[in-house]
Enzyme design. Structure first.
Site, mmCIF file in Angstrom:
data_model
loop_
_atom_site.group_PDB
_atom_site.id
_atom_site.type_symbol
_atom_site.label_atom_id
_atom_site.label_comp_id
_atom_site.label_asym_id
_atom_site.label_seq_id
_atom_site.Cartn_x
_atom_site.Cartn_y
_atom_site.Cartn_z
ATOM 1 N N GLU A 21 -1.321 0.820 8.068
ATOM 2 C CA GLU A 21 -0.847 -0.557 8.054
ATOM 3 C C GLU A 21 0.253 -0.798 9.074
ATOM 4 O OE1 GLU A 21 1.361 -1.919 4.621
ATOM 5 O OE2 GLU A 21 1.995 0.117 4.131
ATOM 6 N N GLU A 37 1.754 -6.503 -4.176
ATOM 7 C CA GLU A 37 2.807 -5.577 -3.789
ATOM 8 C C GLU A 37 4.057 -6.398 -3.472
ATOM 9 O OE1 GLU A 37 3.260 -1.648 -0.922
ATOM 10 O OE2 GLU A 37 2.766 -3.572 -0.022
#
Length: 278
Positions: free
Chosen positions: A153, A251
């Protein structure tokens, strides 16, 4: 949640922090989640067997499914963001990958986030890039036999030190360089990080859709629940390809008690049909 396009998982490293860690799977299940994910939950790259047994036991007792787990990322609380690019960490990360795989075989987890690591003046940039490629290849090889996927990511610039991956193109360039034989290294599309970097989330979700292996969300600024910031989260999710498997990981850092921050789902993903499960 029944009736939505997507299913949702709670990241227990950042949500339900009102509870002790091993109580969080049950808390998430009580709030309606049937899926969870987490950062590497132990201080060391390889945890004691008793620690792993306690974690797996808590997940099983709560009757939730672990769908995402990070590899060891160093001391996150101290600001580290991965060790894959650090040549001296190769042994620790290889040992960690074996334990990650063992946990995966017990829980059914198939998605594994590997933080690249910040630039470190102890090594040259080429040395760090070479170390990262080898670490990613090794991790991919370890999880490939049971259908696992390694996720990479981009992170928010300015919040994560000298982390070199801040765009989807930078991540996909690494994935192309890895060229894992099992083709099991994919882009983690994190709405918060990309949005914080000024990316056009809708365009990126559409452009990179075929390379996205997992989606995580939080709003920006603040990293709170959707609606607490200004990101076009609903539009970004709508732009995901039709064949995206449908799990979105929450998240975010709740701005209130976690259970009080879940009403955004109906706004982002449409009204639910009967049934409480997320």
């Amino acid at each position: 949640m029944h009736g939505h396009r997507f299913s949702y998982a709670a990241n227990l490293s950042i949500m339900f922090t009102e509870y002790e860690f091993l109580a969080r799977p049950a808390a998430a299940r009580a709030a309606g989640f049937t899926m969870i994910e987490m950062w590497w939950p132990f201080a060391e790259p390889v945890a004691e067997p008793e620690q792993v047994d306690a974690l797996v036991g808590a997940i099983e007792a709560a009757e939730v499914r672990l769908i995402g787990l990070n590899f060891f990322g160093g001391d996150l609380a101290a600001g580290q963001r991965g060790v894959a690019s650090h040549p001296a960490a190769a042994g620790d990360l290889a040992a960690n990958a074996e334990q990650v795989a063992a946990i995966a075989r017990r829980t059914g987890c198939r998605n594994f986030n590997l933080l690249y690591g910040q630039r470190d003046d102890r090594w040259s940039v080429p040395e760090q890039e070479e170390a990262a490629i080898e670490a990613i290849r090794n991790a991919a090889a370890v999880v490939a036999p049971f259908g696992g996927t390694v996720l990479l990511e981009p992170l928010a610039a300015g919040l994560n030190g000298a982390y070199p991956l801040t765009t989807t193109d930078e991540v996909t360039a690494v994935i192309d360089a890895v060229a894992a034989p099992a083709d099991n290294v994919r882009l983690l599309f994190d709405v918060f990080h990309l949005g914080s970097n000024g990316a056009d989330l809708v365009a990126e979700a559409s452009r990179q859709g075929g390379r996205i292996g997992h989606v995580q969300l939080a709003d920006s600024p603040g990293r709170g629940e959707p609606g607490s910031g200004t990101l076009p989260i609903a539009a970004a999710l709508a732009a995901l390809p039709d064949d995206y498997p449908g799990v979105i990981a929450c998240e975010y850092r709740p701005t209130r008690r976690t259970e009080e921050t879940l009403d955004w789902i109906a706004t982002v993903d449409g009204p639910p049909a009967a049934g409480p499960d997320l």
